[in-house]
Design an enzyme around this catalytic site. Structure first.
Site, short mmCIF file in Angstrom:
data_model
loop_
_atom_site.label_atom_id
_atom_site.label_comp_id
_atom_site.label_asym_id
_atom_site.label_seq_id
_atom_site.Cartn_x
_atom_site.Cartn_y
_atom_site.Cartn_z
N ASP A 142 -34.71 3.94 8.08
CA ASP A 142 -34.37 4.49 9.33
C ASP A 142 -33.83 5.70 9.45
O ASP A 142 -32.50 6.04 8.92
CB ASP A 142 -33.43 3.44 10.14
CG ASP A 142 -33.06 3.76 11.46
OD1 ASP A 142 -33.66 4.80 11.81
OD2 ASP A 142 -32.19 3.15 12.20
N LYS B 22 -34.69 11.07 17.80
CA LYS B 22 -33.79 12.03 18.13
C LYS B 22 -34.55 13.44 17.83
O LYS B 22 -35.18 13.92 19.01
CB LYS B 22 -32.72 11.92 17.19
CG LYS B 22 -31.99 10.49 17.42
CD LYS B 22 -30.33 10.94 16.92
CE LYS B 22 -29.74 9.28 16.78
NZ LYS B 22 -29.35 8.97 18.35
N PHE C 128 -26.31 0.90 11.67
CA PHE C 128 -26.66 1.40 13.21
C PHE C 128 -27.92 1.57 13.41
O PHE C 128 -28.60 2.44 12.81
CB PHE C 128 -25.63 2.25 13.73
CG PHE C 128 -26.08 2.11 15.33
CD1 PHE C 128 -25.49 1.59 16.23
CD2 PHE C 128 -26.74 3.49 15.71
CE1 PHE C 128 -25.44 1.57 17.51
CE2 PHE C 128 -27.16 3.44 17.14
CZ PHE C 128 -26.38 2.60 18.12
C1 LIG Z 1 -30.02 5.46 12.52
C2 LIG Z 1 -30.42 4.99 14.08
N1 LIG Z 1 -31.48 4.50 14.16
C3 LIG Z 1 -31.82 4.14 15.57
C4 LIG Z 1 -30.81 4.75 16.64
C5 LIG Z 1 -31.24 4.42 18.04
O1 LIG Z 1 -31.60 5.45 18.49
P1 LIG Z 1 -31.73 5.43 20.16
O2 LIG Z 1 -30.38 5.65 20.85
O3 LIG Z 1 -32.61 6.61 20.56
O4 LIG Z 1 -32.46 4.28 20.81
C6 LIG Z 1 -29.89 5.64 16.29
C7 LIG Z 1 -29.13 6.06 17.33
O5 LIG Z 1 -27.89 6.58 17.01
C8 LIG Z 1 -29.58 5.96 14.93
O6 LIG Z 1 -28.57 6.60 14.41
#
Ligand SMILES: Cc1ncc(COP(=O)(O)O)c(C=O)c1O
Length: 401
Positions: A218, A247, A133
């Site tokens: 990520d 986050k 994700f």
């Molecule tokens: C690993 C990861 N990458 C990217 C995102 C996307 O972040 P945002 O919701 O701030 O766009 C998330 C959101 O849960 C995430 O868990």
């Protein structure tokens, strides 16, 4: 509420209406208190309204909030220096949301592939992991194999190859001369805190070095203390070429994200090739610097590790008791699969927890996720786990499982 909702129905939240928060606790419109064991999917790693973060934001609100990148401001370079120094990286590109950071990493990898590696224009491929994700943009859902996130949003961005998570051999097979990056989460958060084999990241690092491919990790959810280390990749002793952060970088106050990594990789972006009106704004930088200040001593990471060990002991006991089918933990982060014979979905489990004053989030079927603030008091963590135990035991009593 009367009449039809004016809100688009793209979420199905638990039925609590929150009005205030402090530390690990939130309060609803009726004055009921809950322990927040989701912590904004780790955006609230430091709890609600951490005094140092609120003070930094308030001070900045009184001086300068936005310049756009058309002008310099006094906190941008200090922010970049703070985050790169904390993460052992060389350069930072600021954005706002996690998805934007991932988009930035994808674009940077492709540009690096064309300009440096010599991949023929328009042919770059990126290897990603099944169950991953990374956000919700059209390009990012193109790398998802979750039908709910992916289906019905085509045409999709080409150039992604999805292989099983945790399988370094599958990555090796998928990499070819067009491959510019391998992009994975070190721990898959949304999938239910899925932890890969310990040699996964080291093997990916070696493979990427051998095949002239960028390793992009990520860490939007896993980064900044959650795993008991500053970055989840620290547990594996690897350093990615590019790492996405988000986050918790905004301290639960505002969206702040970034890509950090190698100077020669981020350096392929020249003025005008990428940007964001709000990325790296003074308010974001003030909060981001205060977030880094909280993490520099390492005490919060150590706390996540210590409390995480207790969390692990407690949830392992629930597995032994037959209330959970399995439990995965890393640092202060747990993915728990409710024992199927209890007949409880993850959603129902979270609803029961909420009625007892604990907020958590389900994911995929009967899995629930716990990610309390790293600042949670030990007694509060115990309380949350006592309530989880009670909810599951009561259920077993009710169904006679
Ligand atoms: C690993 C990861 N990458 C990217 C995102 C996307 O972040 P945002 O919701 O701030 O766009 C998330 C959101 O849960 C995430 O868990």
């Amino acid at each position: 509420m009367t009449g039809q909702s004016a809100l688009a129905p793209n979420y199905h939240p638990l039925d609590v209406v929150l009005v205030s928060g402090e530390g690990s606790w939130v309060t609803d419109v009726d004055g009921r208190r809950y322990l927040d064991c989701l912590a904004g999917y780790s955006a609230l790693n430091f709890g609600h309204r951490h005094p140092a973060l609120v003070a930094a934001a308030q001070e900045q609100l009184d001086t300068l909030t936005l310049t756009s990148r058309a002008f310099r401001h006094d906190l941008l370079e200090p922010f970049a220096r703070a985050v790169t120094s904390l993460t052992g990286t060389e350069m930072l590109l600021p954005m706002n949301t996690g998805a934007e950071a991932v988009e930035t990493a994808v674009k940077t990898s492709r540009r690096w592939g064309y300009d440096v590696k010599g991949v023929p224009d328009g042919t770059a491929s990126i290897v990603v992991a099944s169950g991953g994700f990374h956000g919700r943009t059209t390009t990012i859902v193109s790398m998802s194999d979750d039908p709910e996130m992916h289906d019905g949003f085509g045409p999709y961005t080409p150039g992604f190859r999805i292989v099983p998570f945790g399988d370094a051999d599958a990555v090796a097979e998928a990499v070819d001369d067009t491959t510019v990056a391998v992009l994975v989460e070190p721990v898959q958060g949304e999938s239910g805190v899925i932890i890969p084999p310990t040699d996964y990241l080291p093997r990916l690092r070696q493979l990427c070095d051998e095949r002239d491919v960028l390793l992009v990790l990520d860490e939007v959810q896993s980064g900044l203390g959650r795993t008991g280390t500053t970055l989840a990749q620290d547990l594996a002793g690897v350093r990615a070429d590019l790492t996405t952060l988000g986050k918790a970088l905004g301290g639960g106050i505002l969206p702040v994200s970034a890509v950090v990594g190698r100077r020669d990789v981020l350096g392929v972006l020249t003025p005008g090739t990428h940007g964001s009106t709000f990325g790296g704004n003074p308010l974001a930088c003030a909060v981001g610097i205060a977030v880094v200040d909280l993490l520099v001593p390492g005490t919060l990471q150590a706390r996540a590790a210590t409390l995480g060990a207790e969390l692990r002991t407690r949830v392992d006991a629930l597995v032994d008791e037959g209330l959970l089918a399995s439990a995965r933990t890393v640092g202060l982060w747990a993915g728990l699969d409710v024992e199927p014979s209890l007949g409880l979905s993850g959603r129902e489990t979270c609803e029961l927890l909420a009625t007892h004053g604990v907020l958590a989030k389900d994911t995929h079927g009967s899995t629930i996720r716990l990610a309390p603030p790293l600042t949670i008091e030990r007694e509060d963590l115990d309380l949350a786990l006592d309530i989880l135990t009670k909810v599951l035991r009561d259920r077993r009593g009710a169904v006679g499982a």
